[in-house]
Write an enzyme that holds these catalytic residues in place. Structure first.
Site, mmCIF file in Angstrom:
data_model
loop_
_atom_site.group_PDB
_atom_site.id
_atom_site.type_symbol
_atom_site.label_atom_id
_atom_site.label_comp_id
_atom_site.label_asym_id
_atom_site.label_seq_id
_atom_site.Cartn_x
_atom_site.Cartn_y
_atom_site.Cartn_z
ATOM 1 N N ASP A 146 68.588 28.814 63.364
ATOM 2 C CA ASP A 146 69.208 30.170 62.412
ATOM 3 C C ASP A 146 68.684 29.852 60.898
ATOM 4 O O ASP A 146 68.877 28.508 60.271
ATOM 5 C CB ASP A 146 70.526 30.213 62.299
ATOM 6 C CG ASP A 146 71.139 30.597 63.627
ATOM 7 O OD1 ASP A 146 70.332 30.456 64.670
ATOM 8 O OD2 ASP A 146 72.476 30.685 63.690
ATOM 9 N N TRP B 59 63.961 19.943 65.508
ATOM 10 C CA TRP B 59 64.723 21.147 66.099
ATOM 11 C C TRP B 59 65.311 21.991 64.935
ATOM 12 O O TRP B 59 65.633 21.744 63.824
ATOM 13 C CB TRP B 59 65.913 21.278 67.055
ATOM 14 C CG TRP B 59 66.607 22.336 67.270
ATOM 15 C CD1 TRP B 59 67.404 22.739 66.487
ATOM 16 C CD2 TRP B 59 66.465 23.006 68.087
ATOM 17 N NE1 TRP B 59 68.010 23.896 66.991
ATOM 18 C CE2 TRP B 59 67.435 24.357 67.927
ATOM 19 C CE3 TRP B 59 65.451 23.349 69.525
ATOM 20 C CZ2 TRP B 59 67.666 25.387 69.068
ATOM 21 C CZ3 TRP B 59 65.632 24.496 70.155
ATOM 22 C CH2 TRP B 59 66.725 25.629 69.923
ATOM 23 N N TRP C 218 68.741 21.491 70.494
ATOM 24 C CA TRP C 218 69.780 21.661 69.663
ATOM 25 C C TRP C 218 70.815 20.494 69.767
ATOM 26 O O TRP C 218 70.948 19.959 70.643
ATOM 27 C CB TRP C 218 70.304 22.904 70.247
ATOM 28 C CG TRP C 218 71.564 23.501 69.390
ATOM 29 C CD1 TRP C 218 71.346 24.392 68.262
ATOM 30 C CD2 TRP C 218 73.057 23.063 69.453
ATOM 31 N NE1 TRP C 218 72.691 24.714 67.851
ATOM 32 C CE2 TRP C 218 73.427 23.962 68.570
ATOM 33 C CE3 TRP C 218 73.537 22.333 70.252
ATOM 34 C CZ2 TRP C 218 75.047 23.875 68.309
ATOM 35 C CZ3 TRP C 218 75.031 22.218 70.182
ATOM 36 C CH2 TRP C 218 75.690 23.258 69.159
ATOM 37 N N TRP D 24 67.475 32.288 72.454
ATOM 38 C CA TRP D 24 68.179 31.280 73.215
ATOM 39 C C TRP D 24 67.905 30.822 74.877
ATOM 40 O O TRP D 24 68.066 30.078 75.539
ATOM 41 C CB TRP D 24 69.504 31.626 73.143
ATOM 42 C CG TRP D 24 70.200 30.965 71.611
ATOM 43 C CD1 TRP D 24 70.746 31.846 70.749
ATOM 44 C CD2 TRP D 24 70.147 29.776 71.154
ATOM 45 N NE1 TRP D 24 71.101 31.152 69.724
ATOM 46 C CE2 TRP D 24 70.678 29.816 69.924
ATOM 47 C CE3 TRP D 24 69.807 28.396 71.754
ATOM 48 C CZ2 TRP D 24 71.040 28.854 69.231
ATOM 49 C CZ3 TRP D 24 70.078 27.220 70.760
ATOM 50 C CH2 TRP D 24 70.595 27.569 69.616
ATOM 51 N N ARG E 18 82.912 32.346 63.478
ATOM 52 C CA ARG E 18 81.737 31.498 62.725
ATOM 53 C C ARG E 18 80.774 32.402 62.170
ATOM 54 O O ARG E 18 81.036 33.789 62.142
ATOM 55 C CB ARG E 18 81.015 30.763 63.835
ATOM 56 C CG ARG E 18 80.255 31.528 64.890
ATOM 57 C CD ARG E 18 79.601 30.520 65.683
ATOM 58 N NE ARG E 18 78.990 31.200 67.037
ATOM 59 C CZ ARG E 18 79.569 31.221 68.091
ATOM 60 N NH1 ARG E 18 80.513 30.812 68.300
ATOM 61 N NH2 ARG E 18 79.054 31.993 69.260
ATOM 62 N N ASP E 19 79.960 31.864 61.192
ATOM 63 C CA ASP E 19 78.644 32.461 60.641
ATOM 64 C C ASP E 19 79.379 33.472 59.538
ATOM 65 O O ASP E 19 78.660 34.645 59.539
ATOM 66 C CB ASP E 19 77.725 33.291 61.351
ATOM 67 C CG ASP E 19 77.555 32.272 62.950
ATOM 68 O OD1 ASP E 19 77.395 30.947 62.830
ATOM 69 O OD2 ASP E 19 77.141 32.823 63.926
ATOM 70 N N GLU F 179 77.109 37.013 66.791
ATOM 71 C CA GLU F 179 77.062 36.098 65.851
ATOM 72 C C GLU F 179 76.493 36.572 64.333
ATOM 73 O O GLU F 179 75.598 37.695 64.545
ATOM 74 C CB GLU F 179 76.049 35.008 66.574
ATOM 75 C CG GLU F 179 76.592 34.233 67.955
ATOM 76 C CD GLU F 179 75.757 33.130 68.608
ATOM 77 O OE1 GLU F 179 76.109 32.348 68.800
ATOM 78 O OE2 GLU F 179 74.577 33.432 68.421
ATOM 79 N N GLN G 272 69.550 25.879 60.363
ATOM 80 C CA GLN G 272 70.265 25.133 61.229
ATOM 81 C C GLN G 272 69.291 23.976 61.754
ATOM 82 O O GLN G 272 67.895 24.252 62.212
ATOM 83 C CB GLN G 272 70.444 26.028 62.446
ATOM 84 C CG GLN G 272 71.830 26.803 62.150
ATOM 85 C CD GLN G 272 73.145 26.012 62.152
ATOM 86 O OE1 GLN G 272 73.704 25.550 63.283
ATOM 87 N NE2 GLN G 272 73.328 25.433 60.931
ATOM 88 N N PHE H 248 77.496 24.674 61.058
ATOM 89 C CA PHE H 248 76.978 25.964 61.735
ATOM 90 C C PHE H 248 76.518 26.671 60.618
ATOM 91 O O PHE H 248 76.617 26.575 59.463
ATOM 92 C CB PHE H 248 77.994 26.422 62.609
ATOM 93 C CG PHE H 248 77.887 26.040 64.073
ATOM 94 C CD1 PHE H 248 77.205 24.518 64.345
ATOM 95 C CD2 PHE H 248 78.690 26.506 65.104
ATOM 96 C CE1 PHE H 248 77.476 24.018 65.551
ATOM 97 C CE2 PHE H 248 78.440 25.912 66.580
ATOM 98 C CZ PHE H 248 78.095 24.715 66.861
ATOM 99 N N SER H 249 76.168 28.140 61.007
ATOM 100 C CA SER H 249 75.447 28.890 60.155
ATOM 101 C C SER H 249 76.349 29.533 59.087
ATOM 102 O O SER H 249 77.658 29.494 59.177
ATOM 103 C CB SER H 249 74.889 29.991 61.019
ATOM 104 O OG SER H 249 73.747 29.553 61.628
HETATM 105 C C1 FRU Z 1 73.177 31.655 66.361
HETATM 106 C C2 FRU Z 1 74.281 30.341 66.333
HETATM 107 C C3 FRU Z 1 75.332 30.690 65.525
HETATM 108 C C4 FRU Z 1 75.723 29.221 65.227
HETATM 109 C C5 FRU Z 1 74.420 28.632 65.183
HETATM 110 C C6 FRU Z 1 74.577 27.182 65.819
HETATM 111 O O1 FRU Z 1 71.891 31.108 66.923
HETATM 112 O O2 FRU Z 1 74.474 30.287 67.536
HETATM 113 O O3 FRU Z 1 76.421 31.481 66.016
HETATM 114 O O4 FRU Z 1 76.261 29.007 63.835
HETATM 115 O O5 FRU Z 1 73.641 29.123 66.009
HETATM 116 O O6 FRU Z 1 73.400 26.270 65.731
#
Ligand code: FRU
Length: 537
Positions: A38, A35, A63, A317, A171-172, A225, A55, A97-98
């Site tokens: 991002d 899988w 995921w 998604w 996040r991110d 995000e 990711q 995560f990202s």
């Molecule tokens: C976006 C997201 C980010 C997160 C990551 C987790 O697609 O949801 O916000 O960091 O994917 O895999």
């Protein structure tokens, strides 16, 4: 023992796909196995190599176990010759995560190995941390390489470097160097609250909040995000703007995932939107363009740039995981990246827009060669154009015949209204329709394009997008498509884009120009067909 088990599963992950499977992208990045979502930490190192993290689930094709995979290319954004698999592995209780990457030229972080002549490369990522009693916290962390990108170390003694205690949706981080204040700046999302927060730092380790951005009218149930903030200039008009991208899910132009952008200014502390009535500008109007992020720009904070390279995850998604419908029918991998794209400004009738058009310097150029480029001009009729396209495709070795870029410019008199388009990936009873309609709206119809994920309506029923292109009074209608084994990226008027996954066998490789204009009322200025090369192993 645990280590051994971990290593052996990683070894299995390295084996796997041979890049000739059904639907396997041939020049878009996909992992050999498992899988991907991002793109993360895009940067070009001091030796000119491109790095892309992503990711990644090292253990399966859904995921989970989120870690950072790592691919490297010595020359461009397409020949990812080294897929180094996992650079940052999930740990017990923490998924990775990202986030983003920077080159710390001045060694502000102190991570530099003083015996080597290479600056530290620093990754800034979100830790998704499971606490006792099932609590979750998302916080910001560092990892670095002080050996030129070969090995990566988590900054365990100092992580997390930024947290809001108990915050589950923080996040991110996207970090860049802002020269006017000589500070690092971080844009990071408070996703459920639909806010982008801004922080600054001298050393990447200590962060101070400087501002936040939100819009007056929020969308219920949406998260923000992967924010990205860039400073762009239009080379012709010299108009200069800061553009803030936020990836919204749901709330994209199509169902669920999509990228919104806001135009304004960044004063070193926060982003200020120029025209707060503009709430529905999307960077791409297709279903499969998400989590877009740009490459670290060494001088980005000092000077606005005409083009900034970026890459998005090419999926959505709403159907990428197994739901009531089957997920995308790819094995042994799931997930791929978009074609490398350039952020740029588009000025039209005095109004400023942001675009994400195909990157030419490091992506299209290496794919093109004069002996595989066919420029068709003086085409008296559509049917002659289509016959020529068809014979060109038939004369190509089948392994490459479906890897195409087609650019067409239709011409008509100002005031004459008609629809124009191209049909792509044509086979028996199969075709994908790329269209500009009479009212200047644009669409891609993949309802008859092959495997539609079990007839999933979210996959089949794509919306038509209105545009601000004055197609009635303009003379030229330009359409461009970039086609790989399972994607159609369509570009209209060097401006709007629609990026979509399409699952059909590579033998469905036909192309046809299309219009409802009356004979004699339009002409084809040119149609250029380019066959592209496979770049994945
Ligand atoms: C976006 C997201 C980010 C997160 C990551 C987790 O697609 O949801 O916000 O960091 O994917 O895999």
């Amino acid at each position: 023992m645990v280590l051994f088990l971990l290593l052996s599963s990683l070894t299995i992950a390295v084996q796997g796909g041979n890049f000739s499977e059904l639907y396997r992208p041939q020049y878009h990045f996909s992992p050999r196995k498992n899988w991907l979502n991002d793109p993360n930490g895009l940067f070009r190192d001091v030796d000119g190599r491109f790095h892309m993290f992503y990711q990644y689930n090292p253990f399966g094709d859904l995921w989970g176990h989120m870690s950072w995979g790592h691919a490297v290319s010595s020359s461009d954004m397409l020949h990812w010759v080294e897929d180094k698999e996992v650079a940052l592995m999930e740990e017990v209780g923490e998924m990775i995560f990202s986030g983003s990457a920077v080159i710390d030229f001045n060694n502000t972080s102190g991570f530099k190995n003083t015996s080597l002549d290479v600056p530290p490369y620093v990754l800034i990522y979100t830790g998704h941390v499971y606490g006792v009693l099932g609590t979750i916290e998302q916080n910001q962390n560092l990892a670095y390489s002080n050996d030129g990108g070969k090995t990566w170390l988590k900054y365990t003694e100092g992580n997390p470097v930024l947290e809001i205690p108990k915050e589950q949706n923080f996040r991110d981080p996207k970090v860049f160097w802002y020269a006017p204040t000589q500070k690092w700046v971080m844009a990071v999302s408070l996703s459920e609250e639909q806010k982008v927060l801004f922080y600054q730092s001298d050393n990447l380790k200590n962060w101070t909040k400087t501002g936040e951005f939100e819009i007056a009218k929020k969308d219920a149930g949406t998260v923000w995000e992967c924010p990205d903030l860039v400073n762009l200039i239009d080379s012709q008009s010299k108009v200069e703007k800061w553009v803030l991208m936020v990836n919204v899910n749901p709330g994209g132009f199509q169902e669920s995932s999509g990228v919104k952008y806001f135009i304004g200014n960044f004063n070193g502390q926060t982003f200020i939107q120029e025209d707060t009535s503009r709430m529905t500008d999307f960077l791409d109007y297709g279903a499969d363009f998400y989590a877009v992020t740009s490459f670290f720009q060494p001088n980005g904070g000092a000077n606005p740039l005409p083009l900034i390279e970026s890459i998005a995850w090419m999926s959505n998604w709403i159907y990428t995981q197994k739901t009531d419908y089957p997920p995308p029918p790819t094995s042994p991998w799931r997930g791929q990246m978009s074609f490398p794209r350039d952020y740029a400004l588009k000025i039209y009738k005095g109004k400023v827009f942001a675009t994400a058009l195909p990157n030419t310097a490091f992506a299209l150029n290496p794919l093109l060669s004069p002996d595989k480029t066919f420029l068709l001009t003086n085409l008296p009729t559509l049917s002659l154009a289509n016959q020529l396209l068809s014979s060109l495709i038939q004369s190509r070795p089948t392994a490459y015949s479906s890897l195409q870029r087609l650019t067409v410019v239709f011409e008509k008199a100002p005031g004459y209204s008609a629809s124009f388009g191209v049909d792509v990936k044509i086979g028996a009873n199969v075709r994908t329709l790329v269209r500009m309609h009479r009212n200047c709206s644009i669409s891609v119809d993949r309802s008859k394009s092959g495997d539609t994920l079990g007839g999933n309506p979210y996959f089949m029923e794509l919306k038509t997008a209105e545009t601000e292109y004055d197609c009635l009074n303009e003379r030229e209608i330009k359409i461009e498509v970039i086609l790989d084994a399972s994607s159609v990226e369509a570009f209209f008027f060097d401006w709007y884009s629609m990026t979509n996954l399409v699952f059909t066998e590579s033998t469905n490789n036909g192309l046809e120009l299309w219009t409802d204009a009356e004979f004699g009322q339009f002409s084809i200025q040119y149609a250029r067909l380019e066959f592209l090369e496979k770049t994945m192993l």
